[in-house]
Structures are given as C-alpha cells and as structure tokens.
Design an enzyme around this catalytic site. Structure first.
Site, short mmCIF file in Angstrom:
data_model
loop_
_atom_site.label_atom_id
_atom_site.label_comp_id
_atom_site.label_asym_id
_atom_site.label_seq_id
_atom_site.Cartn_x
_atom_site.Cartn_y
_atom_site.Cartn_z
N HIS A 100 0.69 -1.00 -0.26
CA HIS A 100 0.29 0.13 0.22
C HIS A 100 0.86 0.95 0.05
CE1 HIS A 100 -2.83 -2.64 2.27
NE2 HIS A 100 -3.00 -3.19 1.21
N HIS A 141 -9.76 -2.89 -4.36
CA HIS A 141 -8.66 -3.05 -2.97
C HIS A 141 -7.35 -3.62 -4.27
CE1 HIS A 141 -5.61 -2.69 0.40
NE2 HIS A 141 -5.76 -3.86 0.11
N ASP A 161 -3.39 -2.92 -4.28
CA ASP A 161 -2.38 -4.17 -3.90
C ASP A 161 -1.56 -4.31 -5.67
OD1 ASP A 161 -3.04 -4.85 -1.68
OD2 ASP A 161 -4.33 -6.01 -2.09
N HIS A 208 -0.68 -11.06 -5.11
CA HIS A 208 0.43 -11.13 -4.59
C HIS A 208 1.58 -11.75 -5.73
CE1 HIS A 208 -0.70 -7.67 -2.37
NE2 HIS A 208 -0.95 -8.79 -1.34
ZN LIG Z 1 -3.59 -5.16 -0.18
#
Ligand SMILES: [Zn+2]
Length: 312
Positions: A90, A247, A251, A274
């Site tokens: 973030h 969100h 990311d 991720h």
């Molecule tokens: Zn996040």
C-alpha cells in the site's frame, strides 16, 4: 480551435519528497507497533527500506521485483541476509502514484504500519510534504509484447498499451462480495479519487486460523473490512460499493511498481494476487524482448500527455 495543452517537462524528471514524514501504527500481520519515517532520497535510489531495529550493516532492503521473498497474504521483501519487511504494497502504491521515484523508508519493526487498511494516509502524508524534482530523467517500461502467467483459474496478463492501465476481476463465494470488476488508468488523480481509500478485507471464519498461523494479529475493524456470512461487520459500512475489487487494484499497483518504473502497458488480472503479480513481473523482466526501457521524454505523445496531466 481548442488549445493543445503543453506537456509539463516536470513529468520527464525523477522526483523525491520535498521533506520527510512520519507515522506510527501496527503491522497488520505481526500486530507489532512500528514507527515509520519516509525520507527524500537521491535520484536513482528507488525505494529502499532500512530496519532500524536490526543491528549491523545488513539492515537495508531494496524494494524490487527480485527482492520479493514471500507473497502469502501480503508482499514481503528480503535482503541477502534474510532481513525482511512485510506489507509494503500500500505504501509502494502510494509513492508510485504520487510520482515519487526515490525514497528511503526507515522502520523500527518488520512490517509497514497498516494505518486504516488503505493507502489514504500515505497519499495524504506525501501530498502534505510535496514533491522535489531531481536532475535525472524519469524512465518508463514500455511493454512490447503480450505476456501472461496462469495458476489454475487465476490469470495475470500484460499487453502493449499507450498508457499505464489496470483491469482486475474478482469472484468470491461470499454474496457480500461476489463478482466484481474494474478497469482504470493508473494516474495520480484517478487513483487518489477511486482507489487509494479502498481498504483491505478479511473473512470472519478465517480470522482465528490466521491468527494461530501468525497472520492478521494486528487486524481490527479500524484497519480492515471484516466480512462475515454475507455481511460487512464494520458499522460504518463500505467506502465504495465495490471496495473489495478497488483494493485489489491498489495491491496490484503496489506490486507492479516493484518493476522500478511506471509500466506503459495494460494489466489484466483475473482472480490475481501478490504471487501471480510478482511472477508476471519476473516473466516481463526476464527478457529485453518483452519491454523497452526508455526516458519519459521519448514516450509517445499520448502517454506523455496522460502522465503529465494526471497531476495538473
Ligand atoms: Zn492490500
């Protein structure tokens, strides 16, 4: 006749912070209280973390696609001595969209403070100190050919495009989330308005198991959306109807910024996270045939115009 707006030369150059800023908070996963100080850095530094709590001279960790060492629930980077910093995504997303190319981040713990679970506080702090233009040119990574990585039904692609763009789709069983999709430019004004305030989220039924495994120990209704049996538990509700997918975009921006320069290309992620985002960057950077590294001043007119105007 409409007047053509001149591209500000400022966008051609690297920037750092005009001044330093500090914040205090807890790590989402470690639960540890941490003090973070973000300082201006010389041109070509990139984003470098310093763990003040680690003694000796091996306490510096460069935030880059090749220093990512763990992608379970957050992005963690490590140096060659195994010193780690977690949940960097973030903060990195905020620095990237605010056009900060170079910064030193000093921490007295292993994790970036989660703040309210979004990048809102980081963007406000960066805005409060302002930007300092540097003498070196800013570079961009121009995607030259389509690339993709896949894991089961998860997919992450990068396609040639004339500006930085992200499209993300998620699909969760919980009816409170369900299927959500968003497609957006990555520029300061758009991300600040539509993405930066979107908070991380978790599920009630997973919380105890996660805490037993050492995750989410700092999680609370102050720094995450809690979903339980089709309902948002937070009394204040959601900041956007589709805050969850927003969100995921945040990311993704943080993960892609670990390439070291703005990516001029179209990212398309389906159920991505991720791990897959980092695999895609590794594939992109594996061959010079996949991208061109060029100065902003050499980009096509429309890319430059969009990037320069995003802060106007
Ligand atoms: Zn996040």
């Amino acid at each position: 006749m409409s007047k053509i707006k001149q591209v500000t030369p400022s966008a051609f150059y690297q920037h750092t912070l005009r001044d330093s800023f500090s914040c205090i908070g807890r790590g989402l996963h470690s639960g540890l209280k941490v003090i973070m100080r973000v300082l201006p850095a010389p041109a070509n530094t990139g984003y470098r973390f310093i763990r003040r709590d680690v003694k000796g001279d091996c306490n510096e960790i460069l935030a880059a696609w090749y220093t990512v060492s763990d992608t379970h629930l957050c992005t963690t980077i490590s140096n060659l001595c195994g010193v780690r910093v977690s949940t960097i995504e973030h903060l990195i997303a905020a620095l990237h969209v605010c056009d900060i190319d170079n910064a030193i981040i000093v921490l007295d713990g292993p994790e970036v403070p989660i703040m309210d679970g979004s990048a809102k506080a980081f963007v406000e702090l960066i805005d409060s100190v302002g930007l300092q233009q540097q003498a070196w040119q800013r570079r961009a990574i121009v995607v030259k050919k389509p690339l993709s990585v896949r894991e089961g039904d998860k997919l992450a692609c990068l396609l040639p495009y004339d500006k930085p763009w992200v499209k993300v789709e998620i699909d969760f069983e919980d009816p409170c989330i369900g299927r959500q999709s968003i497609s957006t430019a990555i520029d300061y004004a758009t991300v600040k308005r539509d993405i930066a305030c979107a908070r991380t989220f978790g599920f009630g039924e997973h919380i105890n198991a996660l805490k037993d495994l050492g995750f989410a120990r700092g999680g609370s209704l102050e720094n995450a959306i809690l979903v339980n049996n089709g309902k948002v538990v937070n009394s204040s509700g959601l900041r956007y109807d589709n805050e969850f997918v927003r969100h995921k975009v945040l990311d993704t921006i943080g993960d892609l910024a670990l390439s070291g320069a703005p990516i001029i290309g179209y990212f398309n992620g389906k159920y991505t996270g991720h791990a897959l985002n980092n695999l895609l960057l590794r594939k992109l950077m594996a061959s010079g045939a996949n991208y061109d590294f060029c100065n902003f001043s050499d980009l096509g007119y429309f890319s430059r115009k969009l990037l320069a105007e995003s802060r106007a």
